[in-house]
Design a protein around this motif. Structure first.
Motif, mmCIF file in Angstrom:
data_model
loop_
_atom_site.group_PDB
_atom_site.id
_atom_site.type_symbol
_atom_site.label_atom_id
_atom_site.label_comp_id
_atom_site.label_asym_id
_atom_site.label_seq_id
_atom_site.Cartn_x
_atom_site.Cartn_y
_atom_site.Cartn_z
ATOM 1 N N LEU A 133 0.788 -1.547 0.437
ATOM 2 C CA LEU A 133 -0.157 -0.396 0.114
ATOM 3 C C LEU A 133 1.110 1.457 -0.059
ATOM 4 O O LEU A 133 0.574 2.200 0.367
ATOM 5 C CB LEU A 133 -1.128 -0.207 1.419
ATOM 6 N N GLN A 134 1.951 1.546 0.140
ATOM 7 C CA GLN A 134 2.851 2.549 0.216
ATOM 8 C C GLN A 134 3.090 3.669 1.419
ATOM 9 O O GLN A 134 2.628 4.531 1.085
ATOM 10 C CB GLN A 134 3.609 3.321 -1.262
ATOM 11 N N ILE A 135 2.394 2.717 2.854
ATOM 12 C CA ILE A 135 2.259 3.757 3.395
ATOM 13 C C ILE A 135 3.764 3.890 4.404
ATOM 14 O O ILE A 135 4.592 2.852 4.067
ATOM 15 C CB ILE A 135 1.407 2.365 4.791
ATOM 16 N N ASN A 136 3.668 5.726 4.548
ATOM 17 C CA ASN A 136 4.818 6.163 4.906
ATOM 18 C C ASN A 136 4.995 5.808 6.489
ATOM 19 O O ASN A 136 6.645 5.655 6.931
ATOM 20 C CB ASN A 136 4.603 7.837 5.230
ATOM 21 N N LYS A 137 3.767 5.363 7.178
ATOM 22 C CA LYS A 137 3.891 5.590 8.501
ATOM 23 C C LYS A 137 2.991 4.832 9.078
ATOM 24 O O LYS A 137 2.005 5.129 8.912
ATOM 25 C CB LYS A 137 4.460 7.004 9.484
ATOM 26 N N LEU A 176 5.771 3.610 13.979
ATOM 27 C CA LEU A 176 7.048 2.505 12.778
ATOM 28 C C LEU A 176 7.318 2.833 11.202
ATOM 29 O O LEU A 176 5.963 4.145 10.782
ATOM 30 C CB LEU A 176 6.403 0.929 12.518
ATOM 31 N N ALA A 177 7.703 3.594 10.911
ATOM 32 C CA ALA A 177 8.114 3.826 9.431
ATOM 33 C C ALA A 177 9.198 3.271 8.819
ATOM 34 O O ALA A 177 10.012 2.403 9.480
ATOM 35 C CB ALA A 177 8.757 5.552 9.275
ATOM 36 N N PRO A 178 9.183 3.242 7.859
ATOM 37 C CA PRO A 178 10.533 1.486 6.759
ATOM 38 C C PRO A 178 11.824 2.500 7.087
ATOM 39 O O PRO A 178 12.090 3.828 7.462
ATOM 40 C CB PRO A 178 9.831 2.450 5.311
ATOM 41 N N GLY A 179 12.873 1.118 7.570
ATOM 42 C CA GLY A 179 13.905 2.107 7.754
ATOM 43 C C GLY A 179 13.973 2.223 9.442
ATOM 44 O O GLY A 179 15.367 2.544 9.978
ATOM 45 N N ILE A 180 13.257 2.374 10.276
ATOM 46 C CA ILE A 180 13.521 2.466 11.435
ATOM 47 C C ILE A 180 13.433 1.571 12.491
ATOM 48 O O ILE A 180 12.893 0.220 11.876
ATOM 49 C CB ILE A 180 12.691 4.201 11.948
#
Length: 180
Positions: A133-137, A176-180
């Motif tokens: 879904l390409q959610i950012n957060k 939560l965000a990608p890469g953390i």
């Protein structure tokens, strides 16, 4: 884990769970969970009367077009409805959806607690949100007394953003965000 929009309506699948639109056959199990004081202790505090549970359930039968929803959660070994899990729109203080953000909810019947199912569902929806879904957060809030849910969210890699102290209940707010 397979993402699948099959004829059976499965939106997502893990090793032991699949997630689909709620159907009328889920009503009694849903209402039983909502009436259980242990289940409701940290998600509203009091058991929900049957008529209120039925009203909430019926609202959940509306078709979902953007795949952001709380989905019927089925335990595959028993082909049994055991709750509702998913990511759904995250709303700002004005009630407007925040673009690129979602909230995570994991509600599992207490007969299935301590089996790792909430963690399994959470991992699936995090992957689904960020990669499909390409959610950012993704955010979630947990009653500060709910140690089991805090452990699940910690396992999933969420970071504590803030604590909200209330007169009757207090909440941890995680993200939560990608890469953390």
């Amino acid at each position: 884990m397979n993402e699948n929009m099959s004829a059976a309506g499965i939106i997502l699948e893990t090793e032991r769970l699949y997630f689909r639109q709620h159907i009328l056959a889920d009503l009694d199990a849903y209402c039983a969970m909502e009436a259980d004081p242990d289940f409701r202790r940290y998600v509203g505090g009091a058991p929900r009367p049957r008529i209120q549970a039925e009203q909430r359930f019926m609202n959940g039968l509306k078709p979902v077009t953007d795949r952001l929803s709380m989905w019927a959660t089925v335990y595959k070994p028993e082909n049994k409805y055991i709750g509702r899990c998913g990511i759904y729109p995250h709303f700002n203080h004005d009630g407007q959806p925040i673009p690129g953000e979602a909230a995570l909810g994991l509600y599992i019947d207490k007969a299935y607690w301590n089996m790792g199912l909430a963690t399994e569902a959470g991992r699936a929806f995090i992957d689904f949100g960020f990669n499909s879904l390409q959610i950012n957060k993704i955010v979630t809030s947990i009653d500060t007394r709910n140690d089991a849910s805090v452990r699940v969210i910690d396992k999933l890699g969420f970071k504590l953003e803030r604590t909200e102290a209330g007169a009757l209940r207090s909440f941890y707010h995680y993200f939560l965000a990608p890469g953390i």
